[in-house]
Scaffold this motif. Structure first.
Motif, PDB file in Angstrom:
ATOM      1  N   GLU A   1       1.042  -8.784  -8.757  1.00  0.00           N
ATOM      2  CA  GLU A   1       2.324  -8.428  -9.570  1.00  0.00           C
ATOM      3  C   GLU A   1       3.830  -7.606  -9.499  1.00  0.00           C
ATOM      4  N   SER A   2       4.456  -6.913  -9.992  1.00  0.00           N
ATOM      5  CA  SER A   2       5.133  -6.109  -9.820  1.00  0.00           C
ATOM      6  C   SER A   2       4.512  -5.058  -9.298  1.00  0.00           C
ATOM      7  N   PRO A   3       5.217  -3.712  -9.245  1.00  0.00           N
ATOM      8  CA  PRO A   3       4.648  -2.303  -8.265  1.00  0.00           C
ATOM      9  C   PRO A   3       4.025  -1.398  -9.394  1.00  0.00           C
ATOM     10  N   GLU A   4       4.624  -1.441 -10.490  1.00  0.00           N
ATOM     11  CA  GLU A   4       4.513  -0.979 -11.496  1.00  0.00           C
ATOM     12  C   GLU A   4       3.605  -1.378 -12.352  1.00  0.00           C
ATOM     13  N   GLN A   5       3.018  -2.619 -12.496  1.00  0.00           N
ATOM     14  CA  GLN A   5       2.063  -3.518 -12.612  1.00  0.00           C
ATOM     15  C   GLN A   5       0.711  -2.678 -11.839  1.00  0.00           C
ATOM     16  N   VAL A   6       0.943  -2.975 -10.769  1.00  0.00           N
ATOM     17  CA  VAL A   6      -0.162  -2.962  -9.473  1.00  0.00           C
ATOM     18  C   VAL A   6      -0.320  -1.320  -9.807  1.00  0.00           C
ATOM     19  N   HIS A   7       0.557  -0.514 -10.139  1.00  0.00           N
ATOM     20  CA  HIS A   7       0.253   0.740 -10.581  1.00  0.00           C
ATOM     21  C   HIS A   7      -0.916   1.427 -11.771  1.00  0.00           C
TER      22      HIS A   7
ATOM     23  N   LYS B   1       0.627  -1.212  -0.415  1.00  0.00           N
ATOM     24  CA  LYS B   1       0.279   0.164  -0.045  1.00  0.00           C
ATOM     25  C   LYS B   1       1.066   1.080  -0.062  1.00  0.00           C
ATOM     26  N   SER B   2       1.685   1.216   0.380  1.00  0.00           N
ATOM     27  CA  SER B   2       2.637   3.049   0.702  1.00  0.00           C
ATOM     28  C   SER B   2       3.757   2.622  -0.406  1.00  0.00           C
ATOM     29  N   THR B   3       3.910   1.516  -1.134  1.00  0.00           N
ATOM     30  CA  THR B   3       4.259   1.909  -2.457  1.00  0.00           C
ATOM     31  C   THR B   3       3.495   2.150  -3.788  1.00  0.00           C
ATOM     32  N   GLN B   4       2.250   1.895  -3.811  1.00  0.00           N
ATOM     33  CA  GLN B   4       0.978   2.589  -4.487  1.00  0.00           C
ATOM     34  C   GLN B   4       0.938   3.777  -3.708  1.00  0.00           C
TER      35      GLN B   4
END
Ligand code: TYD
Length: 209
Positions: free
Chosen positions: A191-197, A17-20
């Motif tokens: 998925e990866s942070p970029e894909q989740v973003h 969550k915090s990364t997103q």
């Protein structure tokens, strides 16, 4: 001045969550939208002090009702002093956890009724709800790998509860999202942070500036 949008990120421990929250804030700023990133419990001086009381591992901890009241008190200060003023300025607010965490952890996990938790939220925070709540869902085995990498053996008082507690929390979040599909977007967090973003941005589509 148009009121800003209030976006909450929810999910279990280690969901990303915090990364997103950070990636979403960067994307909003790149579009020229001012935004505030914050978290619960915390976000104001008073609420951070309550956070330390709630999550510290010294002493005997709190019984479930005291714990729910402390989360509601922290949220009240956060809503009044930070979230509502930011929205009224026209900023977006991206919040790492909000009232649905209380409903899932103090309700689904610890046994207070949902109606009681919503009453506390009405009293403390006028029942404020996010415009959209992004529920980031991650398979338990992936969460375990991430948490070992992040925290080692150093879980906080609530994060350190057993697997059965965390499974009840995840099930509660899923029920809330199913019950209110317009208020929640379910995001595949495996998925990866970029894909989740990318999934987050897609879910926000119609709201985006
Ligand atoms: P934090 O380290 O911020 O969460 P995360 O594990 O997502 O990185 O710790 C917050 C802890 O407090 C987490 O275990 C969830 C719990 N919590 C509640 O039990 N009720 C609440 O209302 C909130 C906001 C958090």
């Amino acid at each position: 001045m148009m009121r800003g949008k209030f976006i909450a990120l929810e999910g279990g421990e280690g969901a990303g969550k915090s990364t997103q929250a950070r990636l979403l804030a960067e994307a909003l700023r790149a579009r020229g939208q001012a935004c505030v990133v914050t978290r619960e419990p915390g976000g104001t001086v008073g609420a951070e002090a309550i956070r330390a009381l709630l999550l510290g591992t010294e002493g005997d901890g709190w019984h479930p009702r005291a714990e729910a009241l402390l989360f509601a008190a922290a949220r009240s200060d956060h809503v009044e002093r930070l979230i509502v003023p930011a929205l009224e300025r026209g900023d977006w607010v991206v919040c790492d956890r909000f009232v649905d965490s209380s409903r899932a952890y103090q309700g689904g996990g610890s046994g207070l009724s949902d109606a009681e938790l919503l009453d506390l939220h009405r009293i403390g925070s006028g029942g404020l709800l996010p415009d959209l709540t992004l529920l980031i869902e991650v398979a338990p085995e992936i969460v375990e790998q991430r948490l070992t990498a992040r925290d080692g053996d150093e879980a906080d008082r609530i994060g350190g509860r057993d697997a059965q507690f965390h499974a009840a929390v995840s099930a509660a979040f899923r029920r809330f999202a199913e019950a209110e599909p317009a208020r929640f977007a379910r995001i595949d967090g495996n998925e990866s942070p970029e894909q989740v973003h990318a999934s987050v941005m897609a879910a926000l589509g119609p709201l985006l500036p």
